[in-house]
Design an enzyme around this catalytic site. Structure first.
Site, PDB file in Angstrom:
ATOM      1  N   ARG A 148      51.698  49.897  40.393  1.00 32.49           N
ATOM      2  CA  ARG A 148      51.529  48.701  39.596  1.00 32.49           C
ATOM      3  C   ARG A 148      52.641  48.668  38.424  1.00 32.49           C
ATOM      4  NH1 ARG A 148      45.078  48.208  38.105  1.00 32.49           N
ATOM      5  NH2 ARG A 148      44.349  48.774  40.099  1.00 32.49           N
ATOM      6  N   GLU A 196      41.917  38.377  36.870  1.00 34.01           N
ATOM      7  CA  GLU A 196      41.135  39.372  36.112  1.00 34.01           C
ATOM      8  C   GLU A 196      39.948  39.037  35.816  1.00 34.01           C
ATOM      9  OE1 GLU A 196      43.462  41.580  33.496  1.00 34.01           O
ATOM     10  OE2 GLU A 196      45.304  41.334  34.862  1.00 34.01           O
ATOM     11  N   LYS A 254      34.947  41.839  37.907  1.00 34.94           N
ATOM     12  CA  LYS A 254      35.680  41.089  38.913  1.00 34.94           C
ATOM     13  C   LYS A 254      35.275  40.762  40.119  1.00 34.94           C
ATOM     14  CE  LYS A 254      39.500  43.971  37.959  1.00 34.94           C
ATOM     15  NZ  LYS A 254      40.872  44.673  37.896  1.00 34.94           N
ATOM     16  N   ASN A 291      45.482  44.743  35.246  1.00 32.19           N
ATOM     17  CA  ASN A 291      46.945  45.061  34.740  1.00 32.19           C
ATOM     18  C   ASN A 291      47.288  44.212  33.730  1.00 32.19           C
ATOM     19  OD1 ASN A 291      48.529  47.145  34.964  1.00 32.19           O
ATOM     20  ND2 ASN A 291      50.029  46.054  36.131  1.00 32.19           N
TER      21      ASN A 291
END
Length: 267
Positions: A252, A3, A51, A165
């Site tokens: 996810r 991340e 990212k 996430n």
């Protein structure tokens, strides 16, 4: 899981190893750029953008890479054995007389003109770890779709860049909102605190080897207590003791506390 904090840490390592030095090795193992030769050019800097990673070299060229789920850049001293995966997973090798950077499992790797960087990162929202961070603009973008589930809005890099996430689930917990609560159901104050918390968490983790959002003393010894909800399905909530729940969302995993977090949940 890479991340914004991981990408910033990676950029720092790459910049330290490559910036200001001439490339003696430059091997791009993707068909489109396999014949591109960067040897003899000096690396100017390695910059993170959300990212994304931008490695700029002399001659107005930028090597753009993205780690996505399991990509990684490893840095090795001259003569050191490379470790990071089998040779067939290597997508890029950039080296000088002192160090070599090896990119493993990079799903995105492309060479472009530096003046064209906006074509790959221009769509991003304010970067939580960047010099252009703009909290009011991030809030404006989040509010633009009030019916959107909070976790989706946080993961949309067009709103604010750098959240993945893990942080998205943790931020929903800190806001006491389920991941499926519409953004418009949050008060202005809560949404503002959430954006500030996002910046604080990424900054706090930028230089840490083990990501944490809780920072209790116990977390230094128990890996599963470093995060409030992510990866803690069926474990007791660190705040109330209720078992953490999880569900799949677009492939996810999503985690939440059914007592601490209010809002809709999957049936």
């Amino acid at each position: 899981m890479p991340e914004g904090d991981t990408v910033a840490r990676t950029a720092k390592r790459l910049d330290s190893a490559l910036a200001g030095k001439v490339l003696t090795v430059a091997d791009l193992r993707v068909p489109r750029f396999a014949t591109s030769d960067l040897t003899g050019r000096k690396v100017l800097d390695v910059t993170p953008r959300g990212k994304h990673l931008l490695t700029r070299v002399e001659g107005g060229l930028t090597l753009h890479s993205h780690l996505r789920m399991d990509g990684a850049w490893r840095v090795f001293e001259a003569g050191e054995r490379w470790r990071g995966g089998p040779a067939h997973q290597i997508r890029a090798v950039l080296g000088n007389t002192e160090r070599t950077a090896v990119g493993y499992r990079l799903p995105v790797l492309e060479l472009l003109r530096t003046e064209d960087e906006d074509s790959v990162v221009g769509h991003l929202g304010p970067d939580l770890l960047g010099p252009d961070w703009d909290a009011p603009e991030a809030l404006r973008r989040l509010r633009a779709a009030p019916g959107r589930p909070l976790v989706e809005a946080l993961l949309d890099q067009r709103n604010l860049a750098g959240i993945g996430n893990v942080f998205a689930c943790e931020l929903c917990f800190l806001a006491r909102a389920t991941p499926w609560l519409p953004v418009g159901d949050l008060s202005e104050d809560t949404l503002g605190r959430l954006v500030n918390a996002a910046k604080h968490l990424l900054e706090a983790n930028r230089d840490l080897p083990n990501r944490t959002t809780t920072r209790p003393a116990a977390a230094l010894h128990r890996a599963h207590d470093r995060l409030y909800v992510y990866g803690r399905a069926r474990r007791p909530c660190l705040r109330c003791g209720t078992p953490i729940r999880n569900a799949e969302r677009d492939g996810r995993p999503t985690y939440w506390c059914p007592r601490c977090q209010s809002g809709p949940v999957p049936v």
